[in-house]
Design a protein around this motif. Structure first.
Motif, mmCIF file in Angstrom:
data_model
loop_
_atom_site.group_PDB
_atom_site.id
_atom_site.type_symbol
_atom_site.label_atom_id
_atom_site.label_comp_id
_atom_site.label_asym_id
_atom_site.label_seq_id
_atom_site.Cartn_x
_atom_site.Cartn_y
_atom_site.Cartn_z
ATOM 1 N N LEU A 185 54.824 51.665 60.798
ATOM 2 C CA LEU A 185 53.441 52.149 60.881
ATOM 3 C C LEU A 185 52.594 51.337 61.855
ATOM 4 C CD1 LEU A 185 52.653 52.684 57.081
ATOM 5 C CD2 LEU A 185 53.231 54.438 58.746
ATOM 6 N N THR A 186 53.029 50.097 62.135
ATOM 7 C CA THR A 186 52.209 49.212 62.960
ATOM 8 C C THR A 186 52.382 49.518 64.437
ATOM 9 O OG1 THR A 186 52.418 47.492 61.286
ATOM 10 C CG2 THR A 186 51.716 46.787 63.471
ATOM 11 N N LYS A 187 51.377 50.103 65.033
ATOM 12 C CA LYS A 187 51.411 50.391 66.479
ATOM 13 C C LYS A 187 49.983 50.616 66.949
ATOM 14 C CE LYS A 187 52.587 55.046 65.109
ATOM 15 N NZ LYS A 187 53.622 55.989 64.877
ATOM 16 N N GLY A 188 49.698 50.124 68.135
ATOM 17 C CA GLY A 188 48.346 50.273 68.675
ATOM 18 C C GLY A 188 47.311 49.657 67.749
ATOM 19 N N ASN A 189 46.311 50.429 67.413
ATOM 20 C CA ASN A 189 45.265 49.919 66.523
ATOM 21 C C ASN A 189 45.545 50.233 65.069
ATOM 22 O OD1 ASN A 189 43.659 48.677 68.428
ATOM 23 N ND2 ASN A 189 42.649 50.614 68.962
ATOM 24 N N GLN A 190 46.761 50.659 64.775
ATOM 25 C CA GLN A 190 47.111 51.023 63.405
ATOM 26 C C GLN A 190 48.041 49.977 62.825
ATOM 27 O OE1 GLN A 190 48.522 55.166 62.872
ATOM 28 N NE2 GLN A 190 50.206 54.232 61.732
ATOM 29 N N TRP A 191 47.765 49.616 61.567
ATOM 30 C CA TRP A 191 48.573 48.576 60.937
ATOM 31 C C TRP A 191 49.236 49.092 59.667
ATOM 32 C CZ3 TRP A 191 49.230 43.795 63.236
ATOM 33 C CH2 TRP A 191 48.412 43.566 64.359
ATOM 34 N N GLY A 192 50.286 48.377 59.249
ATOM 35 C CA GLY A 192 51.053 48.842 58.096
ATOM 36 C C GLY A 192 50.273 48.713 56.794
ATOM 37 N N LEU A 193 49.637 47.547 56.620
ATOM 38 C CA LEU A 193 49.036 47.242 55.323
ATOM 39 C C LEU A 193 47.717 46.524 55.558
ATOM 40 C CD1 LEU A 193 49.559 46.882 52.138
ATOM 41 C CD2 LEU A 193 50.596 44.706 52.736
ATOM 42 N N ALA A 194 46.713 46.817 54.726
ATOM 43 C CA ALA A 194 45.433 46.103 54.819
ATOM 44 C C ALA A 194 45.279 45.172 53.626
ATOM 45 C CB ALA A 194 44.269 47.098 54.850
ATOM 46 N N LEU A 195 44.852 43.946 53.879
ATOM 47 C CA LEU A 195 44.669 42.951 52.806
ATOM 48 C C LEU A 195 43.253 42.388 52.852
ATOM 49 C CD1 LEU A 195 47.921 40.776 53.118
ATOM 50 C CD2 LEU A 195 47.535 42.709 51.591
#
Lengths: 433, 328
Positions: A185-195
């Motif tokens: 999911l992590t690509k460009g301005n997108q991340w896998g998980l938010a903490l």
């Protein structure tokens, strides 16, 4: 000294005395059987929302009993300090909401009415309450210092579209899968998980859950802190590594402490989020309920020795009565009203939380996928945070240590096991002093 | 009250001027001599109630083992003697080590912030000393930060310092000042810089205001005389402005020092309850030690130690500056 002088002195003294006495008229627990003061915690998206939610219910209570409830909704950031001030001064509201993790800490002040069997009977009896929620209302072996009002649990929220775009068919059930999925999911301005990595409480909650899964305990049976055990070190490192090593978390999350991670998920900047009953919050931020799915918080694929099948703390809000109330009967009446089946359905439905009394749980309002998952977690795989008097210190010290570790990770520094151990060790030392 | 009344026979000797009116009734004398004390009573009682008693309570608290178990009724708290002070000054333990760390951070912060505030304030005051078009506007503009409510202003700064959405990083990127990753401002090493910038932004207008007011009081003839003697700008600044500003500077620097050293609002609003280690000011640190970890005895001991430190510094400062002024 003549009489006139005496009178002058007396007048001067009286004036100053009354001036200084003005300072501490903050409390409002007058011995009036017809009013109660209630501090409610901020549950909804805003304080205004909470006032609007509570008002009709309090009016209903006044109609039934003739007791008027003056409510003040207190933001979370102020609540513990306010409670502490009320406990210290013996002035303040009659009835309050408390975060359930603070139960044992506040119980230790001796300022709250204990809910022994007789008191519990007055609000409907012990058996009405969900056992796990009642277990998070005070130290074991003592009568609870509060009764549960709203129940919450952690779950894994995920963005369905991002998942299908990346060819992922099912939510991850293990941390290993979280990493694999997160990397896709992590690509460009997108991340896998938010903490929410700069929020000490949030960090401490995860430290607890991860600790349970890795076989660690934060306090021993005598109530002494055991922060830097190898199990806890491994657990905390696993959590930090989601950012530091796996790089599926945006380093910017290291400065998140005002629910920005929820906003990131709702704004499609992150594909996954670990949160308590977040659905209503997503909706408030304009995310369509169809867009997200929910699953229990994952476990390690091969559980370490001693690891427990725990994937959430028993989160929630309790209701307590101050001993200094001069209207204990009215206060109990009010607690009984708020924990009645009807009110539990109305309030928890609005807040997206779960009822803390068994009969209300069966209501159709709590059969949505989100509430079902949260209910199952609470019923089977959630555990209360250690109910010790030092719990609030644990949250601050361990949570802050983790905030510092995240700051290191975000700054590109390697976070080693030795550093985790050292930081947890320092936190533990501070508990002793 | 009776003890404050001056003995009768002493009065005429002490106040010979009144001897000219011997026919005045005698009882006027004693009343006059203790009326001032009587009028002081409200102030004394208030001073006791607002400052002295709470301070003594603070000192008393520092001698107790005051945790959540006893906070409701202090009288039950066990007497700890000097234990809290031992913990405070045990710099080999985690608690003492962190306290010492935050002390040095605060010293550095205070020196940098007060120093830079003074330099900025001085520069602006000199610049605005001579009348020119738009001077009033600039003055107002310079004083704006001082007029804004602290919380609003500092919260705005926290938004500006956000890594992804903050204005600071956008400006830095626009000017190509940074290569690679965007810097963090609210965590890590830069947090000290962020704190200093906000502090400076808040306190230099006060320095500016004081110095400007001080300069208004310097007689123009001094500058004229200096100019006739051929003194240039720097010479006039050094030999006229600076000596004349000495009394203003003495108070200004002391006030700035005390405010900055005890500054709680700026770091608290900027970082929340748990400041990054690099910017862990002592006021926040003590707050955390007492209110967040609920160890009020230890927090009080730290506060008392801080108070003593500030008292010593202030006393030494006043002694030194006063002596220098007398010699000047």
């Amino acid at each position: 000294m003549s009489k006139r002088h005496l009178a002058l002195v007396a007048a001067a003294l009286l004036t100053t005395a009354s001036l200084t006495a003005c300072g501490d008229s903050g409390g409002s627990s007058e011995g009036d059987a017809k009013t109660l003061t209630y501090w409610a915690s901020n549950q909804g998206a805003s304080i205004e929302f909470d006032n609007q939610t509570l008002k009709p219910e309090l009016d209903k209570f006044e109609q039934q009993t003739g007791i008027k409830v003056n409510v003040e909704v207190v933001p979370w950031s102020d609540l513990l300090n306010r409670l502490l001030a009320a406990a210290t001064s013996g002035k303040g509201p009659d009835v309050v909401n408390i975060g359930n993790t603070w139960s044992a800490s506040l119980q230790a002040t001796g300022a709250l009415i204990p809910f022994d069997d007789e008191t519990l009977a007055a609000v409907g009896g012990k058996d009405r309450f969900v056992p796990a929620a009642l277990a998070a209302a005070g130290a074991p072996g003592k009568p609870p210092a509060a009764v549960p009002l709203y129940s919450l649990a952690y779950a894994l929220y995920y963005n369905k579209k991002m998942f299908s775009d990346a060819g992922i068919t099912a939510p991850p059930a293990t941390w290993e899968e979280v990493v694999t999925v997160g990397k896709k999911l992590t690509k460009g301005n997108q991340w896998g998980l938010a903490l929410e990595a700069a929020n000490p409480s949030e960090n401490a909650h995860h430290a607890f859950t991860f600790g349970q899964q890795w076989g660690g305990e934060w306090f021993d049976s005598a109530g002494k802190p055991t922060f830097d055990t190898p199990q806890n070190v491994a657990a905390v490192k696993r959590y930090i590594d989601l950012m530091a090593v796996d790089k599926i978390v945006n380093p910017s999350n290291a400065e998140y402490a005002q629910n920005q991670s929820v906003a990131d998920f709702a704004n499609r900047k992150a594909g996954m989020l670990l949160w308590q009953a977040a659905g209503s919050n997503f909706k408030a931020q304009g995310m369509n309920p169809d867009e997200w799915g929910i699953a229990p918080v994952p476990f390690p694929a091969t559980p370490p020795a001693g690891g427990k099948r725990i994937n959430s703390m028993v989160a929630g809000i309790n209701m307590a009565i101050f001993k200094h109330t001069e209207n204990k009967d009215g206060a109990l009446e009010f607690v009984k009203f708020m924990t009645s089946d009807a009110e539990q359905v109305i309030l928890n439905r609005t807040y997206g939380s779960l009822p803390s009394v068994k009969p209300a749980g069966a209501d159709a309002a709590f059969q949505a996928p989100e509430q079902k998952v949260l209910g199952e977690v609470l019923g089977s795989t959630a555990a209360p945070l250690p109910q010790v008097a030092e719990e609030s210190q644990f949250e601050t010290l361990v949570g802050t240590a983790m905030k510092e570790l995240f700051a290191d990770a975000a700054g590109g520094k390697a976070v080693t096991e030795a550093q985790v151990k050292e930081k947890l060790g320092v936190a533990q030392q501070k508990m002793g002093s | 009250m009776a003890t404050t009344t001056a003995p009768g026979p002493v009065r005429p000797a002490g106040r010979p001027a009144e001897n000219g009116a011997p026919k005045q009734p005698k009882r006027r004398g004693p009343r006059r001599s203790y009326l001032p004390y009587l009028l002081l009573v409200p102030a004394i009682v208030l001073e006791l109630g607002i400052h002295v008693i709470p301070m003594l309570v603070g000192v008393w608290m520092s001698l107790l083992e005051l945790t959540q178990f006893h906070i409701r009724d202090w009288s039950t708290a066990p007497f700890a003697g000097l234990e809290n002070y031992r913990v405070t000054f045990d710099f080999s333990s985690a608690t003492g080590k962190d306290l010492l760390h935050s002390f040095w951070v605060t010293v550095l912060y205070t020196v940098a912030s007060v120093g830079l505030s003074w330099v900025f304030g001085m520069a602006a005051a000199v610049f605005l000393q001579r009348p020119f078009r738009g001077r009033a506007l600039l003055r107002t503009l310079f004083l704006t930060p001082y007029a804004l409510p602290v919380y609003t202003a500092v919260i705005t700064w926290t938004f500006m310092f956000q890594r992804d959405t903050g204005l600071v990083n956008q400006v830095i990127e626009q000017f190509g000042l940074v290569s690679g990753d965007r810097p963090f401002w609210l965590i890590g090493d830069n947090s000290f810089v962020a704190l200093l910038v906000v502090s400076l932004w808040r306190s230099w207008p006060f320095a500016f205001l004081c110095l400007m007011a001080g300069m208004q009081n310097i007689p123009g003839e001094l500058y004229e005389a200096a100019a006739i003697d051929g003194a240039g700008f720097w010479r006039r600044l050094r030999d006229v402005t600076m000596p004349m500003l000495r009394p203003v500077n003495q108070v200004l620097l002391l006030v700035l020092f005390l405010w900055t050293f005890n500054d709680f609002n700026t770091p608290y609003v900027l970082f929340g309850g748990s400041a990054p280690k690099q910017a862990d000011l002592i006021s926040i640190h003590i707050y955390e030690s007492s209110f967040v970890t609920w160890n009020f005895g230890l927090g009080s001991a730290m506060s008392v130690a801080l108070l003593l430190f500030l008292l010593v510094v202030t006393t030494v400062y006043l002694l030194v500056t006063n002596r220098r002024r007398e010699h000047a």
